[in-house]
Scaffold this active site. Sequence first.
Site, PDB file in Angstrom:
ATOM      1  N   SER A 178      -5.302   2.232  14.036  1.00 24.81           N
ATOM      2  CA  SER A 178      -4.388   2.019  15.189  1.00 24.81           C
ATOM      3  C   SER A 178      -4.595   2.804  16.617  1.00 24.81           C
ATOM      4  CB  SER A 178      -2.954   2.107  14.686  1.00 24.81           C
ATOM      5  OG  SER A 178      -2.601   1.213  13.758  1.00 24.81           O
ATOM      6  N   TYR A 233      -3.291   4.308   9.971  1.00 16.63           N
ATOM      7  CA  TYR A 233      -2.846   4.899  11.450  1.00 16.63           C
ATOM      8  C   TYR A 233      -4.055   5.135  12.245  1.00 16.63           C
ATOM      9  CZ  TYR A 233       0.131   7.896  14.269  1.00 16.63           C
ATOM     10  OH  TYR A 233       1.116   8.471  15.231  1.00 16.63           O
ATOM     11  N   SER A 234      -4.932   5.687  11.899  1.00 13.11           N
ATOM     12  CA  SER A 234      -6.006   6.189  12.489  1.00 13.11           C
ATOM     13  C   SER A 234      -6.690   4.907  13.330  1.00 13.11           C
ATOM     14  CB  SER A 234      -7.250   6.855  11.365  1.00 13.11           C
ATOM     15  OG  SER A 234      -8.359   6.708  11.975  1.00 13.11           O
ATOM     16  N   ASP A 243       0.829  -1.284   0.057  1.00 10.72           N
ATOM     17  CA  ASP A 243      -0.050  -0.048   0.011  1.00 10.72           C
ATOM     18  C   ASP A 243       0.837   1.308  -0.004  1.00 10.72           C
ATOM     19  OD1 ASP A 243      -2.421  -1.566   0.003  1.00 10.72           O
ATOM     20  OD2 ASP A 243      -2.709  -1.355   1.956  1.00 10.72           O
ATOM     21  N   ALA A 283      -3.311   9.484  21.458  1.00  7.53           N
ATOM     22  CA  ALA A 283      -2.876   9.610  22.787  1.00  7.53           C
ATOM     23  C   ALA A 283      -3.591  10.636  23.485  1.00  7.53           C
ATOM     24  CB  ALA A 283      -1.781   9.273  23.176  1.00  7.53           C
TER      25      ALA A 283
END
Length: 294
Positions: free
Chosen positions: A195, A192-193, A74, A214
């Site tokens: 995760s 990423y989002s 990807d 976080a």
Amino acid sequence: MKIAVFGQYYQNNTHSIVEKVVAFLEQNNIEICFYKIFYDKLIENEVSLSEYSTFDSHECLKDNFDYLISIGGDGTILRAATFVRNYNLPIIGINSGRLGFLATIQEENIEKLLTRVVANDFSISKRTLVSLHAHPENIDLEDINFALNEITVSRKDTTSMITIETYINNEYLNSYWADGLIISTPTGSTGYSLSCGGPVIMPTSNCFVITPIAPHNLTARPLIIPDDSELTLKIKGREEQYLVSLDSRITSVSNETTLTVKKTDFFISIIEFPEEGFLRTIRKKLLWGEDKRN
């Protein structure tokens, strides 16, 4: 027909994939043009290739190409998108990486699915991109100012959190106290989002998701917004700079910089086949809905 072949890395199965792709294209009298850096890597690794024309910039792809074949994972398609830009050149993703949410064609299916491309038997998934503009201008963000997956702001050179003052269409939303903030497209929702606790979104949905990294408050949760929204970000922190990334491209930005994030006025077209569609991919790659009890 003329097809561009793009890649970034030479991996264990790259040799056999390239040979299958080239053999098929030559048998069907399709003109081949390789990305020069990839072509040189193939020659260096003793892949047997004839002499082909090459391209080395996005300008070369403006005219006369029908498709671009991306060989890799990807990440390679994300990089290929910076060459395709707004040229309306459909991308065929052949997976030589690991997950493969975008590069869904597996090596064993190359001939079968490329035959369907030649026969025009496929669908096109138009993928929304997100753009970024900095005020004052940042030269590192101006040339390729768009992302297919996500735009991220995050702390730099510190363990302290940053404050991200966020506005939607000039209306104040929130000041995120966090390690950073992700603005993801539906395509990037499985990256990423995800995760960081963001939702999985169907690729053709007309929305973005704002996902804090976080956050130090329990009420700061991912937020889905319409993709015609304009976001304004103002970042403060103990350090003088913070990091901004557009997919895999990253640069440092000074604290006084204001960022404007919105949808681009063009799409990236991904060629899809029913047997390698999004729902099947999340079941296979994310084990979506899998339950050992069933």
